[in-house]
Design an enzyme around this catalytic site. Structure first.
Site, PDB file in Angstrom:
ATOM      1  N   ASN A 174      -4.172   2.310 -13.990  1.00 55.89           N
ATOM      2  CA  ASN A 174      -3.232   1.434 -13.320  1.00 55.89           C
ATOM      3  C   ASN A 174      -1.836   2.018 -13.462  1.00 55.89           C
ATOM      4  O   ASN A 174      -1.551   2.752 -14.418  1.00 55.89           O
ATOM      5  CB  ASN A 174      -3.277   0.038 -13.948  1.00 55.89           C
ATOM      6  N   GLY A 208       0.766  -1.234   0.000  1.00 58.21           N
ATOM      7  CA  GLY A 208       0.000   0.000   0.000  1.00 58.21           C
ATOM      8  C   GLY A 208       0.797   1.284   0.000  1.00 58.21           C
ATOM      9  O   GLY A 208       0.275   2.337   0.357  1.00 58.21           O
ATOM     10  N   SER A 209       2.066   1.233  -0.418  1.00 65.75           N
ATOM     11  CA  SER A 209       2.857   2.470  -0.423  1.00 65.75           C
ATOM     12  C   SER A 209       2.252   3.504  -1.376  1.00 65.75           C
ATOM     13  O   SER A 209       2.241   4.697  -1.063  1.00 65.75           O
ATOM     14  CB  SER A 209       4.316   2.187  -0.773  1.00 65.75           C
ATOM     15  N   ASN A 210       1.728   3.066  -2.514  1.00 61.39           N
ATOM     16  CA  ASN A 210       1.084   4.031  -3.421  1.00 61.39           C
ATOM     17  C   ASN A 210      -0.206   4.584  -2.827  1.00 61.39           C
ATOM     18  O   ASN A 210      -0.521   5.763  -3.002  1.00 61.39           O
ATOM     19  CB  ASN A 210       0.819   3.400  -4.798  1.00 61.39           C
ATOM     20  N   HIS A 267       2.159   0.715 -13.749  1.00 62.20           N
ATOM     21  CA  HIS A 267       2.979  -0.470 -14.004  1.00 62.20           C
ATOM     22  C   HIS A 267       4.448  -0.086 -13.834  1.00 62.20           C
ATOM     23  O   HIS A 267       4.872   0.964 -14.314  1.00 62.20           O
ATOM     24  CB  HIS A 267       2.726  -0.985 -15.432  1.00 62.20           C
ATOM     25  N   LEU A 277      -7.085  -9.046 -12.832  1.00 57.10           N
ATOM     26  CA  LEU A 277      -7.698  -8.463 -14.017  1.00 57.10           C
ATOM     27  C   LEU A 277      -9.099  -7.968 -13.643  1.00 57.10           C
ATOM     28  O   LEU A 277      -9.866  -8.682 -13.001  1.00 57.10           O
ATOM     29  CB  LEU A 277      -7.779  -9.535 -15.111  1.00 57.10           C
TER      30      LEU A 277
END
Length: 189
Positions: free
Chosen positions: A102, A12-14, A104, A87
């Site tokens: 998203n 969960g750092s983002n 990546h 997905l």
């Protein structure tokens, strides 16, 4: 009020960075965290950040309308996959066109697809002796990492880099750019 919904599967750092970035913005509400891993540290982060969370399993996501209906109820302006590994079902994608994004940890189209996440990506970048890597923020469609690219940022890779050092560079790019791209999508698109 712009509403953001976050999906995450792990640390969960983002989620933390996005929450901190918008913490003083009274025009943005992080309405909910959806998590598919009941043991994920992101749930503890969400609790500390006062973000309500829902934990769901594969049946709830793919074989029922539980997640779909909750999203319709919230009606978010943006759904952000912040380290989410599944997905997204086509019904959810169709209900929120160009509203699901998203991040990546590579420069797509290279090193994308099923199973290419986190350390797997960094190991492949180092093994293939790439001279650059980076992040790609893209719209989500019904295929892993195939949606239209919104933003990319690059970082150099040297012969001395390891998967761990590449990961550190990528995390810095995520921290610098992901919240700003979300902000731009909410208010300037």
């Amino acid at each position: 009020m712009k509403k953001i919904v976050l999906f995450a599967s792990g640390n969960g750092s983002n989620v933390q960075q996005i929450s901190e970035y918008f913490s003083t913005n009274t025009l943005v509400d992080i309405s909910m965290l959806f998590c598919n891993n009941p043991n994920a540290y992101v749930l503890q982060r969400a609790e500390k950040l006062h973000i309500p969370s829902i934990v769901f399993n594969k049946n709830m996501f793919y074989l029922s309308n539980i997640v779909y209906e909750k999203l319709l109820e919230i009606n978010p302006d943006l759904i952000v996959l912040a380290g989410f590994l599944w997905l997204v079902p086509e019904g959810i994608i169709n209900a929120f066109p160009k509203k699901i994004i998203n991040i990546h940890p590579a420069l797509l189209p290279k090193y994308g697809g099923k199973g290419m996440y986190g350390h797997h990506v960094h190991e492949a970048v180092v093994a293939n002796k790439e001279s650059i890597s980076g992040i790609t923020i893209h719209y989500v469609n019904q295929h892993y990492d195939k949606g239209d690219i919104i933003f990319q940022a690059k970082c150099p890779i040297t012969d001395l880099d390891t998967a761990d050092s590449v990961a550190e560079k990528i995390h810095l790019l995520e921290k610098e750019h992901f919240p700003k791209v979300i902000d731009n999508l909410l208010f300037n698109v």
